[in-house]
Design an enzyme around this catalytic site. Sequence first.
Site, PDB file in Angstrom:
ATOM      1  N   ARG A 110      47.417  36.045  33.563  1.00 40.50           N
ATOM      2  CA  ARG A 110      46.973  36.982  34.587  1.00 40.50           C
ATOM      3  C   ARG A 110      47.698  36.620  35.877  1.00 40.50           C
ATOM      4  O   ARG A 110      47.564  35.523  36.394  1.00 40.50           O
ATOM      5  CB  ARG A 110      45.460  36.894  34.783  1.00 40.50           C
ATOM      6  CG  ARG A 110      44.939  37.909  35.812  1.00 40.50           C
ATOM      7  CD  ARG A 110      44.248  37.220  36.956  1.00 40.50           C
ATOM      8  NE  ARG A 110      43.827  38.165  37.975  1.00 40.50           N
ATOM      9  CZ  ARG A 110      43.024  37.874  38.986  1.00 40.50           C
ATOM     10  NH1 ARG A 110      42.535  36.662  39.108  1.00 40.50           N
ATOM     11  NH2 ARG A 110      42.720  38.785  39.887  1.00 40.50           N
ATOM     12  N   ARG A 168      37.068  36.790  52.373  1.00 41.27           N
ATOM     13  CA  ARG A 168      38.085  37.631  53.009  1.00 41.27           C
ATOM     14  C   ARG A 168      37.429  38.729  53.834  1.00 41.27           C
ATOM     15  O   ARG A 168      36.421  39.305  53.439  1.00 41.27           O
ATOM     16  CB  ARG A 168      39.004  38.249  51.956  1.00 41.27           C
ATOM     17  CG  ARG A 168      39.952  37.254  51.320  1.00 41.27           C
ATOM     18  CD  ARG A 168      40.742  37.881  50.201  1.00 41.27           C
ATOM     19  NE  ARG A 168      40.476  37.195  48.948  1.00 41.27           N
ATOM     20  CZ  ARG A 168      40.752  37.689  47.750  1.00 41.27           C
ATOM     21  NH1 ARG A 168      41.281  38.889  47.623  1.00 41.27           N
ATOM     22  NH2 ARG A 168      40.471  36.994  46.657  1.00 41.27           N
ATOM     23  N   HIS A 208      43.309  43.798  41.165  1.00 39.22           N
ATOM     24  CA  HIS A 208      42.272  43.925  40.119  1.00 39.22           C
ATOM     25  C   HIS A 208      42.580  45.104  39.201  1.00 39.22           C
ATOM     26  O   HIS A 208      41.692  45.646  38.556  1.00 39.22           O
ATOM     27  CB  HIS A 208      40.873  44.145  40.742  1.00 39.22           C
ATOM     28  CG  HIS A 208      40.371  43.012  41.571  1.00 39.22           C
ATOM     29  ND1 HIS A 208      39.639  43.211  42.721  1.00 39.22           N
ATOM     30  CD2 HIS A 208      40.499  41.666  41.436  1.00 39.22           C
ATOM     31  CE1 HIS A 208      39.325  42.040  43.258  1.00 39.22           C
ATOM     32  NE2 HIS A 208      39.838  41.089  42.489  1.00 39.22           N
ATOM     33  N   GLY A 257      31.288  40.030  38.886  1.00 36.34           N
ATOM     34  CA  GLY A 257      30.118  39.172  39.042  1.00 36.34           C
ATOM     35  C   GLY A 257      28.976  39.766  39.830  1.00 36.34           C
ATOM     36  O   GLY A 257      27.832  39.818  39.369  1.00 36.34           O
ATOM     37  N   GLU A 278      38.814  41.349  31.574  1.00 36.26           N
ATOM     38  CA  GLU A 278      40.239  41.286  31.878  1.00 36.26           C
ATOM     39  C   GLU A 278      40.998  40.461  30.845  1.00 36.26           C
ATOM     40  O   GLU A 278      42.158  40.758  30.534  1.00 36.26           O
ATOM     41  CB  GLU A 278      40.431  40.694  33.275  1.00 36.26           C
ATOM     42  CG  GLU A 278      39.896  41.562  34.399  1.00 36.26           C
ATOM     43  CD  GLU A 278      39.921  40.864  35.738  1.00 36.26           C
ATOM     44  OE1 GLU A 278      40.840  41.141  36.527  1.00 36.26           O
ATOM     45  OE2 GLU A 278      39.017  40.046  35.992  1.00 36.26           O
ATOM     46  N   GLY A 318      36.186  38.255  45.149  1.00 38.54           N
ATOM     47  CA  GLY A 318      37.129  39.255  45.617  1.00 38.54           C
ATOM     48  C   GLY A 318      36.573  40.605  45.211  1.00 38.54           C
ATOM     49  O   GLY A 318      35.933  40.719  44.169  1.00 38.54           O
ATOM     50  N   ASN A 325      44.086  32.385  33.109  1.00 41.12           N
ATOM     51  CA  ASN A 325      43.845  32.978  34.426  1.00 41.12           C
ATOM     52  C   ASN A 325      43.740  31.841  35.430  1.00 41.12           C
ATOM     53  O   ASN A 325      42.682  31.241  35.600  1.00 41.12           O
ATOM     54  CB  ASN A 325      42.558  33.814  34.391  1.00 41.12           C
ATOM     55  CG  ASN A 325      42.275  34.503  35.713  1.00 41.12           C
ATOM     56  OD1 ASN A 325      42.890  34.213  36.730  1.00 41.12           O
ATOM     57  ND2 ASN A 325      41.325  35.420  35.699  1.00 41.12           N
ATOM     58  N   HIS A 336      34.732  47.046  41.677  1.00 41.33           N
ATOM     59  CA  HIS A 336      34.893  45.684  41.150  1.00 41.33           C
ATOM     60  C   HIS A 336      34.424  44.733  42.245  1.00 41.33           C
ATOM     61  O   HIS A 336      35.135  44.482  43.230  1.00 41.33           O
ATOM     62  CB  HIS A 336      36.366  45.424  40.801  1.00 41.33           C
ATOM     63  CG  HIS A 336      36.642  44.039  40.319  1.00 41.33           C
ATOM     64  ND1 HIS A 336      36.945  43.741  39.007  1.00 41.33           N
ATOM     65  CD2 HIS A 336      36.683  42.851  40.985  1.00 41.33           C
ATOM     66  CE1 HIS A 336      37.148  42.439  38.883  1.00 41.33           C
ATOM     67  NE2 HIS A 336      36.997  41.875  40.077  1.00 41.33           N
TER      68      HIS A 336
END
Length: 407
Positions: free
Chosen positions: A94, A244, A183, A333, A387, A215, A13, A211
Amino acid sequence: MNEATAGSVLVLNSGSSSIKFQLIHPESGESSATGLIERIGEPHGRIVYHHGGGVEERYVAIPDHRAGLTMAANIIAETGLDLRKAGIIAVGHRLVHGGDVFYKPTIIDDAVVQSISNLSSLAPLHNPANVIGIEVARAALPDIPHVGVFDTAFFHTLPAEAATYAIDRKVAKENGIRRYGFHGTSHQYVSARAAEFLGKDLNDLNQIVLHLGNGASASAIRGGRAIDTSMGLTPLEGLVMGTRCGDIDPGVVLHLHQSAGLSIEQIDDLLNRNSGVKGLAGVNDFRTLLTLVGEGDESAKLAYDVYIHRLRKYVGAYLVELGGVDVITFTAGVGENNPDVRRDSLAGLGRLGIVVDDERNSSTSTVARRISSDSSAVQVLVVPTDEELAIARAAAELVGGYATAQD
């Protein structure tokens, strides 16, 4: 061949500022080695590698992704694992943006690498880093099949009314403009795990998956299929994130360019790297943010309130779209580790059958768990995402079919 790693998939990843790698057996889900390369491009980088013999941790400047992957490969070799002789059946990558081109796991060749690179304008923080990860891994392990698993794949079947932007149809078609979502590997994995945890048939559930990491994205899932998601053409749309902005009036972009004199590159940097929680509070780590809130920092408090406000808007919208929800699941997280966010994002929704139990919500458990009260009509869960395991299984499944087709 190393018996401990035979049949495993190396999952890579390669993110915007960090690289995670893991050697996973796709059937058992057991990991024999994991690693993290972080703070890439900063003066004090960090590499940590967990393996059967212990943990290797090194602090060193990591100028770029290529250097980081080379350093990690050297550490792996020094600790006695030769990846070329480890019995690895595939390398699973990923990949963030597949555009309209990639919507299922794909064997990677030179043409695929070029196509992923061509899509970099849609995910400027991620696709270039993804490509570097592929190039380095293919050079190091040229005789092992490499598989791309795309974040956008799960949302490829969004209904047209959810995927379509209300702009000129010809312009949209010529430029590949639609809502892709991201995601997806996590949303698909977590929604399936939520059904498994509840002992329910996935096809019978209406779900909202949140999620929440640096991000962040939300999805509405009916019967195992996504009907809407918060991210769009790029990972910039939707929820407030670490750096973001999420949803913003497009007129702001025009204003910044025409009136404030910012270049397109400067606006891109502002909205992707210096907005969100960081733009409002000066930090993007949620632990630091909540510490500042506790100290009475007004900017941090505003950032937190804006974050929660946007999250609640999406939960409300998806409740209506689904016509009612059976389960709401937090993951990633922030979602897995922050009880304040979970509590505040669903506060006051008892009339809608959503009641979070304070004691359950405060648990520091790291396994899938219920945090709703016994009286809550809607189940509220925390389900750790994985993931890497999902990518390993997708890669192993594809390689099995690919090998058969080559025989």
